[in-house]
Motif scaffolding. Structure first.
Motif, PDB file in Angstrom:
ATOM      1  N   GLY A  15       0.795  -1.225   0.000  1.00 37.16           N
ATOM      2  CA  GLY A  15       0.000   0.000   0.000  1.00 37.16           C
ATOM      3  C   GLY A  15       0.824   1.271   0.000  1.00 37.16           C
ATOM      4  N   HIS A  16       2.063   1.171   0.459  1.00 32.94           N
ATOM      5  CA  HIS A  16       2.926   2.352   0.521  1.00 32.94           C
ATOM      6  C   HIS A  16       3.096   2.994  -0.863  1.00 32.94           C
ATOM      7  CE1 HIS A  16       6.035   4.996   2.014  1.00 32.94           C
ATOM      8  NE2 HIS A  16       6.812   4.618   1.019  1.00 32.94           N
ATOM      9  N   ALA A  17       3.176   2.189  -1.899  1.00 35.86           N
ATOM     10  CA  ALA A  17       3.406   2.699  -3.249  1.00 35.86           C
ATOM     11  C   ALA A  17       2.115   3.082  -3.979  1.00 35.86           C
ATOM     12  CB  ALA A  17       4.152   1.647  -4.071  1.00 35.86           C
ATOM     13  N   LEU A  18       0.962   2.807  -3.390  1.00 39.08           N
ATOM     14  CA  LEU A  18      -0.309   3.088  -4.050  1.00 39.08           C
ATOM     15  C   LEU A  18      -0.727   4.545  -3.904  1.00 39.08           C
ATOM     16  CD1 LEU A  18      -2.399  -0.010  -2.919  1.00 39.08           C
ATOM     17  CD2 LEU A  18      -1.128   0.283  -5.049  1.00 39.08           C
ATOM     18  N   ASN A  19      -1.477   5.023  -4.863  1.00 36.92           N
ATOM     19  CA  ASN A  19      -2.101   6.345  -4.790  1.00 36.92           C
ATOM     20  C   ASN A  19      -3.574   6.162  -4.432  1.00 36.92           C
ATOM     21  OD1 ASN A  19       0.186   7.842  -5.580  1.00 36.92           O
ATOM     22  ND2 ASN A  19      -0.202   7.314  -7.712  1.00 36.92           N
ATOM     23  N   PRO A  20      -4.183   7.155  -3.769  1.00 34.54           N
ATOM     24  CA  PRO A  20      -5.614   7.057  -3.457  1.00 34.54           C
ATOM     25  C   PRO A  20      -6.440   6.950  -4.737  1.00 34.54           C
ATOM     26  CG  PRO A  20      -4.599   8.816  -2.191  1.00 34.54           C
ATOM     27  CD  PRO A  20      -3.582   8.352  -3.189  1.00 34.54           C
ATOM     28  N   VAL A  21      -7.390   6.003  -4.750  1.00 38.06           N
ATOM     29  CA  VAL A  21      -8.250   5.833  -5.924  1.00 38.06           C
ATOM     30  C   VAL A  21      -9.611   6.479  -5.728  1.00 38.06           C
ATOM     31  CG1 VAL A  21      -7.136   3.742  -6.760  1.00 38.06           C
ATOM     32  CG2 VAL A  21      -8.999   3.558  -5.144  1.00 38.06           C
ATOM     33  N   VAL A  22      -9.973   6.761  -4.479  1.00 42.75           N
ATOM     34  CA  VAL A  22     -11.240   7.425  -4.169  1.00 42.75           C
ATOM     35  C   VAL A  22     -10.935   8.565  -3.213  1.00 42.75           C
ATOM     36  CG1 VAL A  22     -13.537   7.156  -3.166  1.00 42.75           C
ATOM     37  CG2 VAL A  22     -12.523   5.272  -4.434  1.00 42.75           C
ATOM     38  N   MET A  23     -11.557   9.713  -3.460  1.00 48.89           N
ATOM     39  CA  MET A  23     -11.383  10.859  -2.575  1.00 48.89           C
ATOM     40  C   MET A  23     -12.746  11.311  -2.078  1.00 48.89           C
ATOM     41  SD  MET A  23      -8.297  12.898  -4.243  1.00 48.89           S
ATOM     42  CE  MET A  23      -6.953  12.001  -5.007  1.00 48.89           C
ATOM     43  N   ILE A  47      -6.884  -0.910  -1.596  1.00 47.03           N
ATOM     44  CA  ILE A  47      -7.002   0.458  -2.118  1.00 47.03           C
ATOM     45  C   ILE A  47      -6.738   1.481  -1.023  1.00 47.03           C
ATOM     46  CG2 ILE A  47      -8.680  -0.195  -3.892  1.00 47.03           C
ATOM     47  CD1 ILE A  47     -10.824   1.215  -2.110  1.00 47.03           C
ATOM     48  N   LYS A  48      -6.363   2.666  -1.478  1.00 47.13           N
ATOM     49  CA  LYS A  48      -6.234   3.817  -0.588  1.00 47.13           C
ATOM     50  C   LYS A  48      -7.400   4.755  -0.855  1.00 47.13           C
ATOM     51  CE  LYS A  48      -1.339   4.519   0.365  1.00 47.13           C
ATOM     52  NZ  LYS A  48      -0.189   5.393   0.079  1.00 47.13           N
ATOM     53  N   VAL A  49      -7.914   5.340   0.224  1.00 50.14           N
ATOM     54  CA  VAL A  49      -8.988   6.324   0.131  1.00 50.14           C
ATOM     55  C   VAL A  49      -8.558   7.568   0.885  1.00 50.14           C
ATOM     56  CG1 VAL A  49     -11.394   6.822   0.709  1.00 50.14           C
ATOM     57  CG2 VAL A  49     -10.763   4.532  -0.037  1.00 50.14           C
ATOM     58  N   ARG A  50      -8.648   8.729   0.227  1.00 49.99           N
ATOM     59  CA  ARG A  50      -8.321   9.999   0.887  1.00 49.99           C
ATOM     60  C   ARG A  50      -9.621  10.626   1.362  1.00 49.99           C
ATOM     61  NH1 ARG A  50      -4.266  13.443   1.262  1.00 49.99           N
ATOM     62  NH2 ARG A  50      -3.023  12.333  -0.264  1.00 49.99           N
ATOM     63  N   ILE A  51      -9.650  10.979   2.651  1.00 48.29           N
ATOM     64  CA  ILE A  51     -10.830  11.599   3.244  1.00 48.29           C
ATOM     65  C   ILE A  51     -10.451  13.027   3.629  1.00 48.29           C
ATOM     66  CG2 ILE A  51     -12.550  11.438   5.068  1.00 48.29           C
ATOM     67  CD1 ILE A  51     -11.827   8.405   5.150  1.00 48.29           C
ATOM     68  N   SER A  52     -10.919  13.985   2.849  1.00 52.98           N
ATOM     69  CA  SER A  52     -10.529  15.384   3.020  1.00 52.98           C
ATOM     70  C   SER A  52     -11.469  16.118   3.967  1.00 52.98           C
ATOM     71  CB  SER A  52     -10.493  16.078   1.660  1.00 52.98           C
ATOM     72  OG  SER A  52      -9.547  15.465   0.832  1.00 52.98           O
TER      73      SER A  52
END
Length: 100
Positions: A15-23, A47-52
């Protein structure tokens, strides 16, 4: 679904190398966002999810709610980014972040 600490460690490394796919922005968990998370989990498994959202407690509640609704495991949370895992019904080697 229960995963071991060794698996969590391995998933964190991937997961360290992954980019967020959902924001997720101020609107929270809409039906569209949940559909996109479900699709991404089925395709990629990890997956990574960014929660802004600025409030930590609200962010933590959203992460817990995503895990509950999507029936996925929260692997790691760092700041505004959460890493989720759910095994796909039929893993696609071209899409899965675990099989590549």
């Amino acid at each position: 679904m229960s995963i071991t600490n060794a698996q969590k460690k391995q998933y964190r490394l991937i997961g360290h190398a992954l980019n967020p796919v959902v924001m997720i922005a101020g609107n929270g968990l809409t039906e569209t966002v949940l559909t996109e998370i479900d699709r991404a989990l089925e395709d990629h498994e990890l997956i990574k999810v960014r929660i802004s959202i600025m409030d930590r407690e609200v962010r933590s509640e959203l992460i817990a709610e995503i895990s509950k609704i999507m029936k996925c495991e929260t692997i790691q949370t760092i700041g505004k980014v959460a890493l989720f895992y759910r095994a796909a019904l039929e893993a696609n080697p071209k899409l899965s972040n675990l099989l590549r």
